[in-house]
Design a protein around this motif. Structure first.
Motif, short mmCIF file in Angstrom:
data_model
loop_
_atom_site.label_atom_id
_atom_site.label_comp_id
_atom_site.label_asym_id
_atom_site.label_seq_id
_atom_site.Cartn_x
_atom_site.Cartn_y
_atom_site.Cartn_z
N ALA A 1 0.84 -1.21 0.00
CA ALA A 1 0.00 0.00 0.00
C ALA A 1 0.87 1.25 0.00
O ALA A 1 0.59 2.22 -0.71
CB ALA A 1 -0.94 0.00 1.21
N ASN A 2 1.94 1.22 0.80
CA ASN A 2 2.85 2.36 0.87
C ASN A 2 3.53 2.59 -0.47
O ASN A 2 3.70 3.74 -0.91
CB ASN A 2 3.87 2.13 1.97
CG ASN A 2 4.78 3.32 2.20
OD1 ASN A 2 5.81 3.46 1.55
ND2 ASN A 2 4.41 4.16 3.15
N HIS A 3 3.91 1.51 -1.14
CA HIS A 3 4.59 1.61 -2.44
C HIS A 3 3.67 2.25 -3.48
O HIS A 3 4.09 3.17 -4.20
CB HIS A 3 5.01 0.21 -2.90
CG HIS A 3 5.46 0.16 -4.32
ND1 HIS A 3 6.68 0.67 -4.74
CD2 HIS A 3 4.85 -0.32 -5.44
CE1 HIS A 3 6.80 0.50 -6.05
NE2 HIS A 3 5.71 -0.10 -6.50
N TYR A 4 2.44 1.78 -3.56
CA TYR A 4 1.51 2.34 -4.54
C TYR A 4 1.16 3.79 -4.20
O TYR A 4 1.05 4.64 -5.09
CB TYR A 4 0.25 1.49 -4.62
CG TYR A 4 0.36 0.33 -5.57
CD1 TYR A 4 0.13 0.49 -6.93
CD2 TYR A 4 0.70 -0.95 -5.11
CE1 TYR A 4 0.24 -0.57 -7.81
CE2 TYR A 4 0.82 -2.02 -5.99
CZ TYR A 4 0.59 -1.82 -7.34
OH TYR A 4 0.70 -2.88 -8.22
N ALA A 5 0.97 4.07 -2.92
CA ALA A 5 0.66 5.44 -2.51
C ALA A 5 1.81 6.39 -2.84
O ALA A 5 1.58 7.53 -3.26
CB ALA A 5 0.35 5.49 -1.02
N ALA A 6 3.04 5.92 -2.67
CA ALA A 6 4.20 6.75 -2.99
C ALA A 6 4.21 7.12 -4.47
O ALA A 6 4.49 8.27 -4.84
CB ALA A 6 5.49 6.02 -2.63
N ARG A 7 3.90 6.16 -5.33
CA ARG A 7 3.86 6.44 -6.76
C ARG A 7 2.75 7.44 -7.10
O ARG A 7 2.97 8.38 -7.88
CB ARG A 7 3.64 5.14 -7.55
CG ARG A 7 4.84 4.22 -7.56
CD ARG A 7 4.60 3.01 -8.45
NE ARG A 7 4.37 3.38 -9.85
CZ ARG A 7 4.11 2.49 -10.81
NH1 ARG A 7 4.07 1.20 -10.52
NH2 ARG A 7 3.91 2.89 -12.05
N PHE A 8 1.58 7.24 -6.52
CA PHE A 8 0.47 8.13 -6.82
C PHE A 8 0.73 9.54 -6.29
O PHE A 8 0.42 10.54 -6.95
CB PHE A 8 -0.83 7.58 -6.24
CG PHE A 8 -2.04 8.39 -6.59
CD1 PHE A 8 -2.40 8.61 -7.91
CD2 PHE A 8 -2.83 8.96 -5.59
CE1 PHE A 8 -3.52 9.37 -8.23
CE2 PHE A 8 -3.94 9.71 -5.89
CZ PHE A 8 -4.30 9.92 -7.22
N CYS A 9 1.30 9.62 -5.10
CA CYS A 9 1.54 10.94 -4.50
C CYS A 9 2.68 11.68 -5.20
O CYS A 9 2.71 12.91 -5.20
CB CYS A 9 1.82 10.80 -3.01
SG CYS A 9 0.34 10.32 -2.07
N ARG A 10 3.60 10.96 -5.81
CA ARG A 10 4.60 11.61 -6.64
C ARG A 10 3.91 12.30 -7.82
O ARG A 10 4.25 13.43 -8.19
CB ARG A 10 5.61 10.58 -7.15
CG ARG A 10 6.71 11.15 -8.01
CD ARG A 10 7.63 12.08 -7.22
NE ARG A 10 8.46 11.34 -6.29
CZ ARG A 10 9.24 11.93 -5.37
NH1 ARG A 10 9.25 13.26 -5.28
NH2 ARG A 10 9.97 11.22 -4.55
N HIS A 11 2.94 11.62 -8.39
CA HIS A 11 2.13 12.20 -9.46
C HIS A 11 1.32 13.40 -8.93
O HIS A 11 1.26 14.46 -9.58
CB HIS A 11 1.20 11.12 -10.01
CG HIS A 11 0.03 11.60 -10.80
ND1 HIS A 11 0.16 12.23 -12.03
CD2 HIS A 11 -1.30 11.56 -10.53
CE1 HIS A 11 -1.05 12.54 -12.49
NE2 HIS A 11 -1.94 12.15 -11.60
N LEU A 12 0.73 13.25 -7.76
CA LEU A 12 -0.07 14.33 -7.18
C LEU A 12 0.77 15.57 -6.89
O LEU A 12 0.28 16.69 -7.00
CB LEU A 12 -0.73 13.86 -5.88
CG LEU A 12 -1.93 12.93 -5.99
CD1 LEU A 12 -2.38 12.52 -4.59
CD2 LEU A 12 -3.07 13.59 -6.75
N SER A 13 2.02 15.37 -6.51
CA SER A 13 2.87 16.51 -6.17
C SER A 13 3.00 17.47 -7.34
O SER A 13 3.09 18.69 -7.15
CB SER A 13 4.25 16.04 -5.70
OG SER A 13 4.98 15.46 -6.77
#
Length: 216
Positions: free
Chosen positions: A167-179
């Motif tokens: 979950a942390n791995h996928y969230a990190a990828r998505f939040c990089r996009h969100l940034s």
């Protein structure tokens, strides 16, 4: 109460009105928790009981976390002194809001989906609060603090350790996009970020993962 303010923040971000107040479901007495939640357990835990079509929720937060946030409200000032307890409380409120909203739409929610959304919520809410405190500065260090520096405690996670890591791995990828969406301050840029967040919130678990995997 801080947890109610956090619920309001999440509801505004995602446009998810709820009839339920998290404050009415709050539990703070660790000794009164069901078996399996003994001493040394997490400072935050969502308790769910299902009896046919009826679902009962309870959100446990350690009273020390709540007492600290009452003295140092992160919605007034978020800093290194209250960040950890803020993330603890926000994760619990995120679980509550997401589960309650989906239940209201007759949608089942899995643990992976719940944890993924909570990680995203911690990042997004933190960015928005820090940006409100200092509009001229984007808190780029948040991504590293939340997804690179933070570690899952294998003792507390137990058999769910792998799930939390995923979950942390996928969230990190998505939040990089969100940034990249959250960084600009213009009205159009903020609207694009808002639309992306609200669309993602409403995706099923499989669609969330597929969406993230398609990101560059």
């Amino acid at each position: 109460m801080v947890v109610q303010e956090l619920q309001g923040l999440l509801q505004r971000i995602y446009d998810v009105p709820l009839a339920h107040d998290v404050g009415h479901f709050l539990l703070t007495d660790r000794s009164a928790l069901p078996a399996g939640f003994g001493r040394g357990a997490s400072d935050e835990q969502l308790l769910v009981a299902q009896d046919g079509a009826e679902m009962t929720l309870g959100l446990f937060l350690d009273p020390r976390v709540l007492a600290h946030l009452a003295q140092a409200n992160p919605l007034d000032l978020l800093d290194g002194g209250n960040l950890a307890d803020y993330w603890t409380a926000l994760e619990g409120v995120s679980h509550f809001v997401y589960l309650a909203w989906n239940a209201g739409h007759d949608r089942a929610v899995g643990l992976m989906e719940l944890e993924l959304q909570a990680e995203v919520d911690k990042y997004v809410c933190s960015v928005l609060l820090l940006r409100a405190q200092d509009p001229q500065r984007f808190p780029a260090e948040l991504h590293r603090a939340l997804f690179e520096t933070a570690r899952v405690d294998p003792t507390l996670a137990g058999e769910r350790f792998g799930l939390y890591r995923r979950a942390n791995h996928y969230a990190a990828r998505f939040c990089r996009h969100l940034s990249e969406l959250l960084r600009p301050m213009g009205t159009q840029a903020q609207e694009r970020a808002r639309c992306e967040l609200r669309r993602f919130y409403r995706l099923t678990s499989a669609m969330k993962l597929r969406h993230i995997e398609c990101l560059a």
